[in-house]
Design a protein around this motif. Structure first.
Motif, PDB file in Angstrom:
ATOM      1  N   ILE A   1       0.838  -1.205   0.000  1.00 53.84           N
ATOM      2  CA  ILE A   1       0.000   0.000   0.000  1.00 53.84           C
ATOM      3  C   ILE A   1       0.869   1.250   0.000  1.00 53.84           C
ATOM      4  CG2 ILE A   1      -1.810   1.267   1.239  1.00 53.84           C
ATOM      5  CD1 ILE A   1      -2.688  -1.488   0.078  1.00 53.84           C
ATOM      6  N   GLY A   2       1.895   1.272   0.816  1.00 55.04           N
ATOM      7  CA  GLY A   2       2.778   2.440   0.849  1.00 55.04           C
ATOM      8  C   GLY A   2       3.715   2.430   2.030  1.00 55.04           C
ATOM      9  N   THR A   3       4.606   3.384   2.014  1.00 56.11           N
ATOM     10  CA  THR A   3       5.598   3.577   3.078  1.00 56.11           C
ATOM     11  C   THR A   3       5.455   4.985   3.619  1.00 56.11           C
ATOM     12  OG1 THR A   3       7.116   1.998   2.060  1.00 56.11           O
ATOM     13  CG2 THR A   3       8.074   3.573   3.609  1.00 56.11           C
ATOM     14  N   SER A   4       5.455   5.109   4.921  1.00 59.18           N
ATOM     15  CA  SER A   4       5.254   6.409   5.577  1.00 59.18           C
ATOM     16  C   SER A   4       6.514   7.257   5.527  1.00 59.18           C
ATOM     17  CB  SER A   4       4.857   6.198   7.043  1.00 59.18           C
ATOM     18  OG  SER A   4       5.973   5.736   7.798  1.00 59.18           O
ATOM     19  N   ASP A   5       6.350   8.491   5.941  1.00 60.57           N
ATOM     20  CA  ASP A   5       7.486   9.367   6.193  1.00 60.57           C
ATOM     21  C   ASP A   5       8.230   8.837   7.419  1.00 60.57           C
ATOM     22  OD1 ASP A   5       6.693  11.139   4.152  1.00 60.57           O
ATOM     23  OD2 ASP A   5       5.525  12.367   5.545  1.00 60.57           O
ATOM     24  N   TRP A   6       9.428   9.343   7.632  1.00 61.25           N
ATOM     25  CA  TRP A   6      10.200   8.997   8.825  1.00 61.25           C
ATOM     26  C   TRP A   6       9.545   9.621  10.057  1.00 61.25           C
ATOM     27  CZ3 TRP A   6      13.523   5.214   8.517  1.00 61.25           C
ATOM     28  CH2 TRP A   6      14.168   4.951   7.306  1.00 61.25           C
ATOM     29  N   ILE A   7       9.569   8.875  11.148  1.00 63.30           N
ATOM     30  CA  ILE A   7       9.024   9.314  12.431  1.00 63.30           C
ATOM     31  C   ILE A   7      10.169   9.296  13.441  1.00 63.30           C
ATOM     32  CG2 ILE A   7       7.403   8.774  14.289  1.00 63.30           C
ATOM     33  CD1 ILE A   7       5.776   7.182  12.118  1.00 63.30           C
ATOM     34  N   GLU A   8      10.409  10.423  14.097  1.00 63.80           N
ATOM     35  CA  GLU A   8      11.462  10.522  15.110  1.00 63.80           C
ATOM     36  C   GLU A   8      11.010   9.849  16.403  1.00 63.80           C
ATOM     37  OE1 GLU A   8      15.165  12.172  16.645  1.00 63.80           O
ATOM     38  OE2 GLU A   8      14.339  12.749  14.708  1.00 63.80           O
ATOM     39  N   VAL A   9      11.867   9.003  16.935  1.00 65.84           N
ATOM     40  CA  VAL A   9      11.580   8.344  18.210  1.00 65.84           C
ATOM     41  C   VAL A   9      12.621   8.832  19.217  1.00 65.84           C
ATOM     42  CG1 VAL A   9      11.222   6.169  19.421  1.00 65.84           C
ATOM     43  CG2 VAL A   9      10.639   6.341  16.988  1.00 65.84           C
TER      44      VAL A   9
ATOM     45  N   ARG B   1      15.162   7.219  13.784  1.00 69.46           N
ATOM     46  CA  ARG B   1      13.962   7.445  12.981  1.00 69.46           C
ATOM     47  C   ARG B   1      13.478   6.116  12.435  1.00 69.46           C
ATOM     48  NH1 ARG B   1      14.283  12.141   8.760  1.00 69.46           N
ATOM     49  NH2 ARG B   1      15.414  10.545   7.610  1.00 69.46           N
ATOM     50  N   VAL B   2      12.152   5.976  12.387  1.00 65.77           N
ATOM     51  CA  VAL B   2      11.529   4.767  11.859  1.00 65.77           C
ATOM     52  C   VAL B   2      10.499   5.161  10.807  1.00 65.77           C
ATOM     53  CG1 VAL B   2      11.867   3.490  14.018  1.00 65.77           C
ATOM     54  CG2 VAL B   2       9.691   4.655  13.602  1.00 65.77           C
ATOM     55  N   ARG B   3      10.170   4.192   9.972  1.00 64.61           N
ATOM     56  CA  ARG B   3       9.050   4.373   9.044  1.00 64.61           C
ATOM     57  C   ARG B   3       8.414   3.025   8.810  1.00 64.61           C
ATOM     58  NH1 ARG B   3      12.058   5.898   3.348  1.00 64.61           N
ATOM     59  NH2 ARG B   3      13.162   3.939   3.107  1.00 64.61           N
ATOM     60  N   GLY B   4       7.150   3.069   8.447  1.00 61.50           N
ATOM     61  CA  GLY B   4       6.401   1.836   8.275  1.00 61.50           C
ATOM     62  C   GLY B   4       6.001   1.603   6.840  1.00 61.50           C
ATOM     63  N   THR B   5       6.036   0.341   6.445  1.00 63.28           N
ATOM     64  CA  THR B   5       5.536  -0.079   5.140  1.00 63.28           C
ATOM     65  C   THR B   5       4.352  -1.000   5.380  1.00 63.28           C
ATOM     66  OG1 THR B   5       7.712   0.110   4.107  1.00 63.28           O
ATOM     67  CG2 THR B   5       6.091  -1.275   2.983  1.00 63.28           C
ATOM     68  N   LEU B   6       3.258  -0.711   4.688  1.00 63.50           N
ATOM     69  CA  LEU B   6       1.999  -1.426   4.869  1.00 63.50           C
ATOM     70  C   LEU B   6       1.670  -2.193   3.592  1.00 63.50           C
ATOM     71  CD1 LEU B   6      -0.305  -1.558   7.027  1.00 63.50           C
ATOM     72  CD2 LEU B   6      -1.486   0.151   5.636  1.00 63.50           C
ATOM     73  N   SER B   7       1.388  -3.479   3.752  1.00 62.60           N
ATOM     74  CA  SER B   7       0.966  -4.328   2.634  1.00 62.60           C
ATOM     75  C   SER B   7      -0.343  -5.004   3.006  1.00 62.60           C
ATOM     76  CB  SER B   7       2.017  -5.408   2.353  1.00 62.60           C
ATOM     77  OG  SER B   7       3.265  -4.849   2.064  1.00 62.60           O
ATOM     78  N   LEU B   8      -1.185  -5.256   2.009  1.00 63.65           N
ATOM     79  CA  LEU B   8      -2.456  -5.937   2.247  1.00 63.65           C
ATOM     80  C   LEU B   8      -2.274  -7.435   2.031  1.00 63.65           C
ATOM     81  CD1 LEU B   8      -5.481  -5.707   2.888  1.00 63.65           C
ATOM     82  CD2 LEU B   8      -5.884  -5.444   0.428  1.00 63.65           C
ATOM     83  N   LEU B   9      -2.458  -8.223   3.095  1.00 64.82           N
ATOM     84  CA  LEU B   9      -2.307  -9.681   3.016  1.00 64.82           C
ATOM     85  C   LEU B   9      -3.615 -10.389   2.679  1.00 64.82           C
ATOM     86  CD1 LEU B   9      -0.055 -10.369   6.138  1.00 64.82           C
ATOM     87  CD2 LEU B   9       0.647 -10.071   3.753  1.00 64.82           C
ATOM     88  N   ALA B  10      -4.729  -9.869   3.198  1.00 58.66           N
ATOM     89  CA  ALA B  10      -6.026 -10.510   2.987  1.00 58.66           C
ATOM     90  C   ALA B  10      -7.126  -9.489   3.208  1.00 58.66           C
ATOM     91  CB  ALA B  10      -6.210 -11.686   3.945  1.00 58.66           C
ATOM     92  N   ALA B  11      -8.269  -9.752   2.574  1.00 62.23           N
ATOM     93  CA  ALA B  11      -9.474  -8.944   2.795  1.00 62.23           C
ATOM     94  C   ALA B  11     -10.665  -9.882   2.710  1.00 62.23           C
ATOM     95  CB  ALA B  11      -9.572  -7.825   1.765  1.00 62.23           C
ATOM     96  N   ASP B  12     -11.252 -10.157   3.854  1.00 66.20           N
ATOM     97  CA  ASP B  12     -12.341 -11.113   3.929  1.00 66.20           C
ATOM     98  C   ASP B  12     -13.643 -10.400   4.236  1.00 66.20           C
ATOM     99  OD1 ASP B  12     -10.580 -13.422   3.653  1.00 66.20           O
ATOM    100  OD2 ASP B  12      -9.871 -12.897   5.662  1.00 66.20           O
ATOM    101  N   PRO B  13     -14.714 -10.722   3.490  1.00 64.57           N
ATOM    102  CA  PRO B  13     -16.000 -10.081   3.754  1.00 64.57           C
ATOM    103  C   PRO B  13     -16.509 -10.398   5.156  1.00 64.57           C
ATOM    104  CG  PRO B  13     -16.038 -11.273   1.659  1.00 64.57           C
ATOM    105  CD  PRO B  13     -14.770 -11.658   2.360  1.00 64.57           C
ATOM    106  N   VAL B  14     -17.047  -9.380   5.807  1.00 66.90           N
ATOM    107  CA  VAL B  14     -17.758  -9.513   7.072  1.00 66.90           C
ATOM    108  C   VAL B  14     -19.047  -8.714   6.912  1.00 66.90           C
ATOM    109  CG1 VAL B  14     -15.686  -9.849   8.492  1.00 66.90           C
ATOM    110  CG2 VAL B  14     -16.569  -7.536   8.123  1.00 66.90           C
ATOM    111  N   ALA B  15     -19.973  -8.865   7.823  1.00 62.19           N
ATOM    112  CA  ALA B  15     -21.242  -8.154   7.718  1.00 62.19           C
ATOM    113  C   ALA B  15     -21.005  -6.653   7.556  1.00 62.19           C
ATOM    114  CB  ALA B  15     -22.102  -8.426   8.946  1.00 62.19           C
TER     115      ALA B  15
END
Length: 160
Positions: free
Chosen positions: A22-30, A109-123
């Motif tokens: 999905i994308g990678t965030s900007d750097w976040i200072e810790v 500094r850290v940054r996160g990368t988000l990927s979609l592994l699954a998408a299951d229908p729910v009500a």
């Protein structure tokens, strides 16, 4: 500067993107202030996190962020990289496997990368399973790898 991230028109369009980064965030200072604030909120004042003098002689040569602080950065990462046009609500449903392969030293500094592994229908929507990888700048291993479960519900459409 943040990389361009896709904007999904609908929750259904996101569900069709299983396997996509999905994308990678900007750097976040810790920094130490953030670490101390987390310690105050969680009542976790272990010296490895909040005592720079003692931690200097410890296994990491200084203070490190709490693992759960690193995991909590999922919220700003997801806010930054996940854009769904008809999203009515996103509800944290929990976590799958979570690992902390390396520490986050204070001041890094850290940054996160988000990927979609699954998408299951729910009500009324979908349960999405994302992989979140939190990387530390100039480190060989990630600080956190987690499966994040989120219930995604589109904006309700009322008949006219």
């Amino acid at each position: 500067m943040r990389s361009t991230v896709p904007v999904f028109d609908s929750v259904t369009d996101l569900a069709d993107a299983v396997g996509v980064v999905i994308g990678t965030s900007d750097w976040i200072e810790v920094g130490q202030d953030r670490i101390n604030g987390f310690a105050d909120v969680t009542d976790d004042h272990q010296w490895i996190h909040v005592d720079p003098d003692r931690a200097a002689g410890g296994p990491f040569g200084g203070t490190i962020a709490h693992g759960y602080l690193t995991l909590a950065l999922a919220a700003p990462v997801m806010e930054q990289v996940l854009h769904i046009g008809d999203l009515g609500s996103a509800v944290n449903y929990g976590l799958g496997k979570v690992r902390f392969p390396s520490p986050v030293p204070s001041g890094s500094r850290v940054r996160g990368t988000l990927s979609l592994l699954a998408a299951d229908p729910v009500a009324g929507g979908y349960q999405a399973t994302f992989e979140l990888v939190i990387a530390v700048e100039n480190a060989d291993r990630p600080a956190c790898v987690a499966e994040v479960l989120v219930r995604l519900y589109p904006t309700e459409r009322r008949a006219a």
